[in-house]
Each structure stands twice: as C-alpha cells, then as structure tokens.
Design a protein around this motif. Sequence first.
Motif, PDB file in Angstrom:
ATOM      1  N   TYR A 205       2.003   1.286  -3.834  1.00 15.48           N
ATOM      2  CA  TYR A 205       1.503   0.300  -4.775  1.00 15.48           C
ATOM      3  C   TYR A 205       1.606  -0.207  -6.147  1.00 15.48           C
ATOM      4  CZ  TYR A 205      -1.579   4.432  -2.792  1.00 15.48           C
ATOM      5  OH  TYR A 205      -2.253   5.026  -2.298  1.00 15.48           O
TER       6      TYR A 205
ATOM      7  N   ALA B 116       0.738  -0.959  -0.223  1.00 15.84           N
ATOM      8  CA  ALA B 116       0.077   0.437   0.134  1.00 15.84           C
ATOM      9  C   ALA B 116       0.852   1.245   0.600  1.00 15.84           C
ATOM     10  CB  ALA B 116      -0.872   0.252   1.391  1.00 15.84           C
TER      11      ALA B 116
ATOM     12  N   SER C  37       2.127  -4.382  -7.141  1.00 15.50           N
ATOM     13  CA  SER C  37       1.529  -4.909  -6.704  1.00 15.50           C
ATOM     14  C   SER C  37       2.761  -6.292  -7.693  1.00 15.50           C
ATOM     15  CB  SER C  37       0.079  -5.156  -7.354  1.00 15.50           C
ATOM     16  OG  SER C  37      -0.031  -7.063  -7.525  1.00 15.50           O
TER      17      SER C  37
END
Length: 72
Positions: free
Chosen positions: A54, A51, A56
């Motif tokens: 950001y 988070a 992934s």
Amino acid sequence: MISTENFRVPHILEGSIRCFNQESLERAVIEEQFIFYCLEKKRKLWRFFDARTYRSAPFDEEYLISLMEQLL
C-alpha cells in the motif's frame, strides 16, 4: 475523464510496471506496481502504487533507478 476508481488520487491515465529477472522467475515472483498520471492541486505527476505494501509515492527518476537496480 478523471477517475478515482482504482486509486484515491484523481488521475487520467493508469498502467502497471512488472519487474523480474531470472532469479525472480525461478521463485515465481513477479513484482508489479501500478502507475497513475495524477492531477494534484496545481501540478500533474506520475505516481506509483504498490498493492502489496500500500505504498504510494511519485514515480520519478530515483524510483525508476531503484527498480532497475533490483534487476541486477
């Protein structure tokens, strides 16, 4: 149930991983990455989401090793 509420890729399980050692505790920093068991096209796999950045990507053996190395 399939969800996209906390992560844009459809997933059926979610959780988190927290990484810390004595040094990070002294700095009051505990890193946390969210993990999701995703249903992508014809394959199913675990993905992580950071988070803060950001970022992934698939949660695989290489990523787990990189987390463990940060603890040393």
